[in-house]
Write an enzyme that holds these catalytic residues in place. Sequence first.
Site, PDB file in Angstrom:
ATOM      1  CB  SER A   1      18.854  73.032 -35.954  1.00 47.21           C
ATOM      2  OG  SER A   1      19.581  74.188 -36.301  1.00 47.21           O
TER       3      SER A   1
ATOM      4  CE1 TYR B   1      18.855  74.910 -30.685  1.00 41.23           C
ATOM      5  CE2 TYR B   1      20.362  74.886 -32.543  1.00 41.23           C
ATOM      6  CZ  TYR B   1      19.083  75.015 -32.044  1.00 41.23           C
ATOM      7  OH  TYR B   1      18.032  75.227 -32.906  1.00 41.23           O
TER       8      TYR B   1
ATOM      9  CE  LYS C   1      17.307  71.959 -32.000  1.00 37.75           C
ATOM     10  NZ  LYS C   1      15.860  71.692 -31.860  1.00 37.75           N
TER      11      LYS C   1
HETATM   12  N1  NAD Z   1      14.516  80.080 -35.067  1.00 40.42           N
HETATM   13  C1  NAD Z   1      15.535  79.490 -35.651  1.00 40.42           C
HETATM   14  O1  NAD Z   1      16.387  80.145 -36.278  1.00 40.42           O
HETATM   15  C2  NAD Z   1      15.654  77.983 -35.584  1.00 40.42           C
HETATM   16  C3  NAD Z   1      16.549  77.343 -36.463  1.00 40.42           C
HETATM   17  C4  NAD Z   1      16.665  75.959 -36.416  1.00 40.42           C
HETATM   18  C5  NAD Z   1      15.912  75.237 -35.516  1.00 40.42           C
HETATM   19  N2  NAD Z   1      15.052  75.874 -34.658  1.00 40.42           N
HETATM   20  C6  NAD Z   1      14.285  75.062 -33.724  1.00 40.42           C
HETATM   21  O2  NAD Z   1      12.901  75.350 -33.905  1.00 40.42           O
HETATM   22  C7  NAD Z   1      12.202  74.952 -32.717  1.00 40.42           C
HETATM   23  C8  NAD Z   1      11.191  76.028 -32.363  1.00 40.42           C
HETATM   24  O3  NAD Z   1      11.895  77.185 -31.945  1.00 40.42           O
HETATM   25  P1  NAD Z   1      11.497  78.652 -32.442  1.00 40.42           P
HETATM   26  O4  NAD Z   1      12.626  79.133 -33.275  1.00 40.42           O
HETATM   27  O5  NAD Z   1      10.134  78.678 -32.949  1.00 40.42           O
HETATM   28  O6  NAD Z   1      11.628  79.452 -31.047  1.00 40.42           O
HETATM   29  P2  NAD Z   1      10.529  80.107 -30.072  1.00 40.42           P
HETATM   30  O7  NAD Z   1      11.289  80.470 -28.842  1.00 40.42           O
HETATM   31  O8  NAD Z   1       9.780  81.174 -30.792  1.00 40.42           O
HETATM   32  O9  NAD Z   1       9.540  78.896 -29.779  1.00 40.42           O
HETATM   33  C9  NAD Z   1       9.920  77.828 -28.933  1.00 40.42           C
HETATM   34  C10 NAD Z   1       8.719  77.389 -28.128  1.00 40.42           C
HETATM   35  O10 NAD Z   1       9.113  76.273 -27.285  1.00 40.42           O
HETATM   36  C11 NAD Z   1       8.603  76.502 -25.978  1.00 40.42           C
HETATM   37  N3  NAD Z   1       9.397  75.776 -24.987  1.00 40.42           N
HETATM   38  C12 NAD Z   1      10.646  76.083 -24.524  1.00 40.42           C
HETATM   39  N4  NAD Z   1      11.011  75.191 -23.585  1.00 40.42           N
HETATM   40  C13 NAD Z   1      10.003  74.296 -23.469  1.00 40.42           C
HETATM   41  C14 NAD Z   1       9.816  73.146 -22.659  1.00 40.42           C
HETATM   42  N5  NAD Z   1      10.733  72.737 -21.764  1.00 40.42           N
HETATM   43  N6  NAD Z   1       8.643  72.450 -22.796  1.00 40.42           N
HETATM   44  C15 NAD Z   1       7.701  72.873 -23.671  1.00 40.42           C
HETATM   45  N7  NAD Z   1       7.819  73.972 -24.457  1.00 40.42           N
HETATM   46  C16 NAD Z   1       8.975  74.667 -24.351  1.00 40.42           C
HETATM   47  C17 NAD Z   1       8.641  78.008 -25.802  1.00 40.42           C
HETATM   48  O11 NAD Z   1       7.778  78.458 -24.767  1.00 40.42           O
HETATM   49  C18 NAD Z   1       8.204  78.482 -27.190  1.00 40.42           C
HETATM   50  O12 NAD Z   1       6.794  78.598 -27.273  1.00 40.42           O
HETATM   51  C19 NAD Z   1      13.277  74.675 -31.668  1.00 40.42           C
HETATM   52  O13 NAD Z   1      13.449  73.280 -31.520  1.00 40.42           O
HETATM   53  C20 NAD Z   1      14.510  75.313 -32.268  1.00 40.42           C
HETATM   54  O14 NAD Z   1      15.690  74.708 -31.794  1.00 40.42           O
HETATM   55  C21 NAD Z   1      14.910  77.223 -34.688  1.00 40.42           C
END
Ligand code: NAD
Length: 277
Positions: free
Chosen positions: A143, A156, A160
Amino acid sequence: MQEFTGRTAVVTGGASGIGLATVERLAAAGMNIVIGDIEERVLDEQVARLTGEGVDVLGVVTDVADQEAVTALAAAANERFGDVHVLFNNAGVGGGGPMLEAGLDVWEWTLGVNLYGVVHGIRAFGSAMVAHGDPCAIVNTASMAGLLPTPMLGAYTVSKYAVVAMSETLSLETQGTNLSVHVLCPGFVSTNIADSDRNMPEHMAEPLADRPDADLMRAAMRDLVAGGIPPADVAERIFEALQSGRFTILPHPQFGPQIAARGERLVAGDLPVSWDI
Ligand SMILES: NC(=O)c1ccc[n+]([C@@H]2O[C@H](COP(=O)([O-])OP(=O)(O)OC[C@H]3O[C@@H](n4cnc5c(N)ncnc54)[C@H](O)[C@@H]3O)[C@@H](O)[C@H]2O)c1
């Protein structure tokens, strides 16, 4: 990597958000897809939809915080499709609140999914990917909170930063092999991350329950995420990096100067500054 057709990608957290958009991008490039996700209902829905669209896809209910579950995911992928060519360690959860208030269960959950999920992924898949000898890649989702300090998201941010460190180190350790390593560091992306507590273990207390401003904090986070870039844009950057070999994937280039300034402040001994959104 230049060959995608008929090769196999495993995407954790692939039932929603960035993971799902990347599944769609890799499937469009002709890859077989394995999705490991903890949310069974959504996983089943997406697998049925993708299958209907002609994608060769396997869904495996997986908790990435559990090494045995991730090892079973690797076995299921091998059994269905053979060798794995892309591993996207992407499953993650957000939230958690300020560091001095976060309970141990928040730390364990956040580090269990965001950090140990990646550890489990590289342990279950990495050696076999190097051994099969074809060009292949591991992409780890960190992230912008893995490159710049992020108050109110302490656990978090720690998880990261650790994923960035793992990715840097693994990329050095595997140089000269058929495996390339990449780290994804987005700013805000419009996904379901602000509702991560839907996947919280049942025994856990609501992380912000004791704060009078909990609803305001949740609403602010939802607004920031909703205002983020579309997940499909991130998926496109990931696909480009797989092709070019680029290590850091930064879908929000506007933060580049702030990342460089962090390095200068560290060298100068100055106090850290959070990212300016
Ligand atoms: N959305 C943002 O702004 C953002 C920014 C930076 C990083 N991220 C990172 O992107 C990645 C994806 O997140 P997203 O934003 O698509 O969110 P999201 O909630 O839409 O998707 C996350 C997915 O991970 C799954 N998940 C959660 N816990 C789990 C576990 N223990 N085992 C297996 N699957 C699990 C959820 O069911 C979901 O399908 C994450 O690592 C998040 O930290 C997101």
